[in-house]
Structures are given as structure tokens and as C-alpha cells.
Scaffold this active site. Structure first.
Site, mmCIF file in Angstrom:
data_model
loop_
_atom_site.group_PDB
_atom_site.id
_atom_site.type_symbol
_atom_site.label_atom_id
_atom_site.label_comp_id
_atom_site.label_asym_id
_atom_site.label_seq_id
_atom_site.Cartn_x
_atom_site.Cartn_y
_atom_site.Cartn_z
ATOM 1 N N HIS A 1 22.939 -7.213 33.319
ATOM 2 C CA HIS A 1 23.606 -8.121 32.468
ATOM 3 C C HIS A 1 22.684 -8.597 30.691
ATOM 4 C CE1 HIS A 1 23.439 -11.747 33.315
ATOM 5 N NE2 HIS A 1 23.522 -11.591 34.763
ATOM 6 N N TYR B 1 23.597 -17.186 19.325
ATOM 7 C CA TYR B 1 22.622 -19.074 19.777
ATOM 8 C C TYR B 1 21.491 -19.547 20.440
ATOM 9 C CZ TYR B 1 24.714 -20.118 24.712
ATOM 10 O OH TYR B 1 25.113 -19.722 26.160
ATOM 11 N N ARG B 2 21.131 -18.217 21.109
ATOM 12 C CA ARG B 2 20.209 -18.083 22.232
ATOM 13 C C ARG B 2 20.476 -16.149 22.563
ATOM 14 N NH1 ARG B 2 22.468 -20.198 27.836
ATOM 15 N NH2 ARG B 2 20.365 -19.504 28.995
ATOM 16 N N ASP C 1 28.205 -20.912 34.831
ATOM 17 C CA ASP C 1 28.864 -20.647 35.366
ATOM 18 C C ASP C 1 27.946 -20.278 36.951
ATOM 19 O OD1 ASP C 1 31.466 -19.099 34.141
ATOM 20 O OD2 ASP C 1 29.480 -20.005 32.593
ATOM 21 N N TYR D 1 19.116 -13.175 29.498
ATOM 22 C CA TYR D 1 17.889 -13.332 28.069
ATOM 23 C C TYR D 1 16.502 -13.674 28.814
ATOM 24 C CZ TYR D 1 22.932 -15.489 26.858
ATOM 25 O OH TYR D 1 23.912 -15.919 25.942
HETATM 26 C C1 EUG Z 1 28.006 -17.484 29.638
HETATM 27 C C2 EUG Z 1 27.259 -16.588 29.852
HETATM 28 C C3 EUG Z 1 26.198 -16.492 28.615
HETATM 29 C C4 EUG Z 1 25.960 -17.783 28.222
HETATM 30 C C5 EUG Z 1 27.361 -18.805 27.791
HETATM 31 C C6 EUG Z 1 27.791 -18.452 28.819
HETATM 32 C C7 EUG Z 1 28.984 -17.394 31.033
HETATM 33 C C8 EUG Z 1 29.923 -16.127 30.783
HETATM 34 C C9 EUG Z 1 24.400 -15.329 30.164
HETATM 35 O O1 EUG Z 1 24.372 -16.169 28.620
HETATM 36 O O2 EUG Z 1 24.678 -17.940 27.110
HETATM 37 C C10 EUG Z 1 31.092 -15.963 31.467
#
Ligand code: EUG
Length: 602
Positions: A443, A524-525, A204, A143
Site C-alpha cells: 500500500h 501532510y506526509r 492503527d 511512505y
Molecule cells: C492511516 C494511515 C496512514 C496515515 C494516517 C492514518 C490510517 C489508515 C499509511 O498512512 O498517514 C487506516
């Protein structure tokens, strides 16, 4: 910085790795550097001066700030831009750039040690009309990381010297933290204190700031997975330098700041989330009671379109709390990518990896062939878990070909066990492995909100698939299932050293955002570069919400110094000057100047 094997420890640095994850971090680092072809820049750079201030005046202002904070706490960004990696990330730019490296860069980075220091920085920024951009730790990867939206902003790195855990209350199950406290750090501290009765909730990857992640409304995977919903109480420095405490924090001598989020009167916390209305210097967080037992489970589904039936089954179980945590429903290719090997280990052609190759490989794995994997956890003592797991088993198996994967058959380095730790609030580092899918792996996420419904899930899945095929990108969809909605997270993994791949990622994202909005889905973001476009989709009633945000922005930040452009909210001085990045704007992040300063004197 990138010297072989060295990874800063949590005991050495607020952003470091806990001892017990060191080996994993060293391995992750080695894999990343093995496939890196982008040479570390050695280009000597002049610092980027933000628009609206003349060069000489800018350096004079920085000198003045050095007097206030100490020379060592004001760093001019005139060095080569070094990307590093997750555990040794830069605070000067986006280490996973979609645009040119030099677009989203800081002119300088400053390190406050207290709320008072933050106030001083804000007053200084107002005096000289210099844009400032606060980060907690700068690990908002996917982000924008640590990058500011406006080129040449002064980044306020709050975390480096404000990383105190101010309180952990073992009776109320709450804590109070500063921006530099990572999920790793809170977890380690709770363990060290022997508080076995309390769990945290972690995303994560555990290296991020609890404050930063929560303000950006990040998710975790225990029943406390909605971080924003679980916070209680903020301390905020306003753009004009005043400090407020929200909720019960406004009442001197209170002892409920972390247990009753609302206080009295309008609930102000919301305007400090994903916004540029204030700088959060303290935040309260609620902690989960140890449920007295837990058990991860995983189901495999054969076909892409099993997703439709699965969502219909999940919805009532999730709302009814039989499915208790934010689960992930992950697609086939991710099961391969998360092993950490580059895609060339499986497929050497151009364009998306063909589905036959994906499934042919999956057939050789321990888990076996599948289109989707559901990762969930059941909490409580065994007899309580059994009640819920039996219902889940009966429901999920209504889908033809559905099978439960027995965890006892899975080796201890299988990704399943990482999900198991995370759903029990134990922060990890394994999710990083799929960035190695391509060289210089970076990413960026497309993250629309969807009802938990078969038709919606399939619509978003098919749309994403079609556009990934169009742009020649491998498709990595995962659904994070909340209580009454889910976030679809589509990670585009791209080679940041290849301008064509960056452009394909950008074009694909913009088209997905546009197509999703036509069907009623919003993100959402989002990444800094996409914020104007995403904000533009929330345009009901002639952009009434953005007009409201702009009125608040102008009232709270009359000089427009705080994080201009964040979430698409531009201060008056920037509006109408072409600062927005959209599908048709081209890829220069800057507009044509800013209006001369307002009259406001502080
Ligand atoms: C994940 C990644 C996100 C998010 C919510 C969950 C999980 C990735 C990079 O943004 O906003 C496996």
C-alpha cells in the site's frame, strides 16, 4: 525469516510482537503468505555504491567504520532483497516498492548503540562524503518503510541497539524514549509497571517507532492523537556531528524537559520533523491520564454524499470537544477489505469492484449496508459520557437514514473492537488485514489535508473516485478528523509483483497530488518517491519556503550527507543534476552524479 508461524516476540527483539498479540500476528502472517506469489529473491547482488565515491574507496571506508563500531554492527547489503512482512520487515529497501525493487536500496546498514556512536557515523560520512539515511525502526509503511531516498545510502538503523525507555514519570505523565521503542513496547512497559493511571496514544498498527512516527507527524486516535503536538524535548545529532538538546533540555540540571516543550529562544524542534537537518536520538512524549471510563460508538450512513452533511455536523462538535478523539470516517469497501480476504472472494472481474456488489455483500453483514462508518469514542465516567453521546446522537441522526450500531450486537472479532482498543491507547495489529485485498498486497497513501467541511470532503472524495476509476483501482478513503482539519487517507492497495499495477498506483497518486494542489489541498506526509512532487506544490511566493529549507540544509549540512532528497530538500551538491522524481521525470530515482566535495573540513 518467513518460516511458518514464527514471529519474533517483544521479549526477544526490540521490534517484536507482545505475547498477547502473538496469535493474531501468526494468523496475519499466514494470510499474507497464502496470497503471496512474488518469489523471494535469491538473486545474489553486488552492493549498490552511492554516487560520488569510487568503489574501492567505499569499501575502505566501510572497513574503517567496522573498526569503530565492531564488525557485527556494519552489514553490507549484498544479499537478496527479502521483503518479509510487517513484523519481519527489511531495513535495506522498501518492502512495498512502487518503483523497481532495486531503486531505493541501501549499500549497507549500520547499528549505533549510543548518541556518541551516531556522532562517529556522521563524522565518518562527512570524511568520505557518503550519504547516510537514519531510520528509527523502518516501519513507515505506505511512505517508503526503511528505504533511503538516494540509492546506495548507508542506512543507520537506530532502533536495533537504541531501544531504551529512558524514563517514565508517573507524576508528570511523561516519558523519554530512544528511536527503537515501539508503541507496543511502551504500552507493555507501562502495564508491567502497573501504571494504570496513564495511557499512551497509538496509531492503527503498534509496531512502529514512537520517535519515527512522531517525527513524520503521524496520528493516533485518543485525544492525544496529534503526536508531534504531544512531544516535548529532542536530543539531536547535527549533520556536522554536534549534539543539541532542544527546549528545557538545553539547561543543565533541568527537570522540565518533558513538561515544557519550548525552553527559551527560537523553538527549534520543528526543523527536525520531516526533515534532513538532524538525527533525533532521544524524544520526550507526554502521556494521557486514564479518563476513568470510555465507550466506543459507531454510526452508519447510507449514501456517499451523506458525507457533506456529516462533516458540517462533525466540525462544531469536534472543535467544541463533544467529539473528543481523532475519529475515522471510513468508506464501504474498507469494511469488506479489513476482513482480510482477497477481493476475488467477492468479485473476480478486472477494474474497480462495482458498487452494487459492495452493497449487496454489506447487506449480509452484521453491521448492514452503509456508505460510511463513523468510529468514535467518548471518554470519562458514564454520566459525563451520556451528556456527550446524547448530543452526538441527536446531531448525527439529523442525516436521513443515519443509524447507531449497537456494539452489543457485534461479535468480538469485529473490526469495531480493534478501533475500540486503539482509541483507548491499546496497540493492535488488525489494520494490516486489508493488504490481503490483492496478492503481494502493498500500500501507498495519498494524504491531503482538508478543512472539516462538507464541500471540501465531497470535492476530495469525487476527485479521488474519478481518478481511481480512471486507473482501475479500488477506492479506500478514510477521513481522520483532527481538531480543526482532517487528513483524508486514501490507501492504494496494489500487487507489488505486477509492474502494470505499480505504474497505475504511481500515475494515480501523481495525478491526485496535482489535481488536489490545483484546488488548494496539500499532503501532510508522503512516500519517498512522491516527496519532490509534493514539496513542489508548497511553492507560494516563488518557492520561498523551499529556498529557505535549502539555505538551512546548506548551512547545517555543508557536505550534503544526511538523507539527501528527504521531503524534497536536496543539498547543494545534488541540486540541478536531475535527482528529482516528478510526474515527468521518469522512474529512475538517481540523478547524474553529485558535485565534488565542498571545502568544509570538520
Ligand atoms: C492511516 C494511515 C496512514 C496515515 C494516517 C492514518 C490510517 C489508515 C499509511 O498512512 O498517514 C487506516
Amino acid at each position: 525469516m518467513s518460516s511458518e508461524n514464527s514471529v519474533p516476540l517483544l521479549s526477544q527483539k526490540h521490534s517484536g510482537i507482545p505475547e498477547n498479540l502473538l496469535e493474531k500476528a501468526q494468523n496475519a502472517k499466514a494470510l499474507i503468505y497464502e496470497t503471496r506469489t512474488k518469489s523471494s529473491s535469491t538473486r545474489q547482488r553486488l552492493p549498490v555504491i552511492p554516487q560520488g565515491i569510487e568503489r574501492g574507496k567505499f569499501f575502505q571506508a566501510l572497513d574503517e567504520l567496522q573498526q569503530v563500531l565492531g564488525n557485527e554492527n556494519v552489514e553490507i547489503n549484498d544479499k537478496p532483497l527479502v521483503d518479509g512482512w510487517y513484523m519481519e520487515h527489511p531495513n535495506t529497501h522498501d518492502m512495498m516498492p512502487i518503483l523497481d525493487d532495486e531503486e531505493l536500496v541501501a549499500s549497507a546498514v549500520v547499528y549505533p548503540s549510543s548518541t556518541e556512536d551516531v556522532q562517529k557515523i556522521v563524522l565518518w560520512a562527512n570524511k568520505y562524503r557518503i550519504p547516510i539515511f537514519p531510520i528509527s525502526m523502518g516501519r513507515n509503511l505506505g511512505y517508503g518503510g526503511a528505504a533511503p531516498r538516494v540509492r546506495g545510502s548507508v542506512v543507520i538503523d537506530l532502533g536495533k541497539r537504541m531501544s531504551r525507555i529512558l524514563d517514565i514519570n508517573p507524576d508528570d505523565y511523561t516519558c523519554l524514549v530512544e528511536p527503537g521503542v515501539s508503541f507496543y513496547a511502551l504500552h507493555e512497559t507501562i502495564q508491567a509497571k502497573g501504571y494504570k493511571h496513564m495511557w499512551i496514544d497509538t496509531p492503527d498498527l503498534g509496531g512502529g517507532s514512537i520517535v519515527g512516527n512522531t517525527l513524520d507527524r503521524g496520528v493516533g486516535y485518543t485525544p492525544y492523537g496529534d503526536h508531534w503536538a504531544c512531544h516535548s524535548g529532542l536530543e539531536v545529532v547535527l549533520p556536522t556531528g554536534e549534539v543539541i538538546r532542544t527546549g528545557m533540555g538545553a539547561l543543565p540540571g533541568n527537570n522540565t524537559w518533558q513538561s515544557f516543550p519550548y525552553g527559551f529562544g527560537p523553538y527549534s524542534d520543528g526543523i527536525f520533523s520531516q526533515s534532513n537537518f538532524g538525527i533525533v536520538t532521544k524524544m520526550g512524549m507526554t502521556l494521557m491520564p486514564n479518563p476513568g471510563g470510555y465507550e466506543s460508538f459507531m454510526y452508519a450512513f447510507e449514501k456517499d454524499d451523506n458525507l457533506a452533511a456529516l462533516m458540517e455536523i462533525i466540525r462544531p462538535l469536534r472543535i467544541g470537544n463533544i467529539l473528543e478523539n481523532v475519529a475515522q470516517v471510513r468508506h464501504a469497501i474498507q469494511s469488506i477489505a479489513v476482513k482480510g480476504k482477497p477481493r476475488t472472494a467477492y468479485f473476480s472481474g478486472e477494474g474497480p469492484m462495482p458498487s452494487e456488489i459492495v452493497h449487496e455483500y454489506l447487506r449480509t453483514t452484521t453491521i448492514g449496508d452503509h456508505a460510511w462508518l463513523y468510529y468514535g469514542m467518548s471518554y470519562g465516567p458514564e454520566h459525563i459520557r451520556k451528556y456527550k453521546l446524547d448530543i452526538i446522537d441527536q446531531e448525527f441522526k439529523k442525516i436521513p437514514g443515519a443509524r447507531k450500531v449497537d456494539p452489543a450486537t457485534l461479535p468480538k472479532d469485529e473490526y469495531f473492537w480493534s478501533r475500540d482498543r486503539i482509541a483507548a491507547g491499546i496497540p493492535d495489529l488488525v489494520e494490516l488485514l486489508w493488504v490481503n485485498w490483492v496478492p503481494n498486497g502493498s500500500h501507498v497513501a495519498f494524504s491531503p489535508v482538508s478543512p472539516i467541511r462538507g464541500t471540501d470532503a465531497m470535492k476530495l472524495f469525487n476527485m479521488g473516485k474519478r481518478l481511481h476509476d480512471k486507473y482501475g483501482i479500488d477506492f479506500f478513503p478514510a477521513f481522520c478528523v483532527g481538531l480543526r482539519e482532517m487528513h483524508l487517507i486514501v490507501e492504494i492497495v496494489f500487487d507489488k509483483n505486477d509492474s502494470k499495477k505499480r505504474k497505475a498506483a504511481n500515475d494515480c497518486l501523481r495525478e491526485m497530488i496535482e489535481d488536489a494542489a490545483k484546488e488548494g489541498y496539500g499532503e501532510y506526509r508522503t512516500h519517498l518517491v512522491l516527496m519532490d512532487q509534493v514539496a513542489g506544490t508548497y511553492n507560494w511566493n516563488d518557492n520561498a519556503l523551499m529556498k529557505f529549507n535549502e539555505r538551512m540544509k546548506d548551512a547545517l549540512d555543508p557536505n550534503g550527507i544526511l538523507a539527501p532528497g528527504k521531503s524534497g530538500i536536496w543539498p547543494a551538491r545534488y541540486r540541478g543534476r536531475g535527482w528529482e522524481l516528478t510526474k515527468s521525470s521518469g522512474n529512475g530515482s538517481e540523478g547524474n552524479g553529485v558535485a565534488p566535495s565542498m571545502t568544509m573540513k570538520l
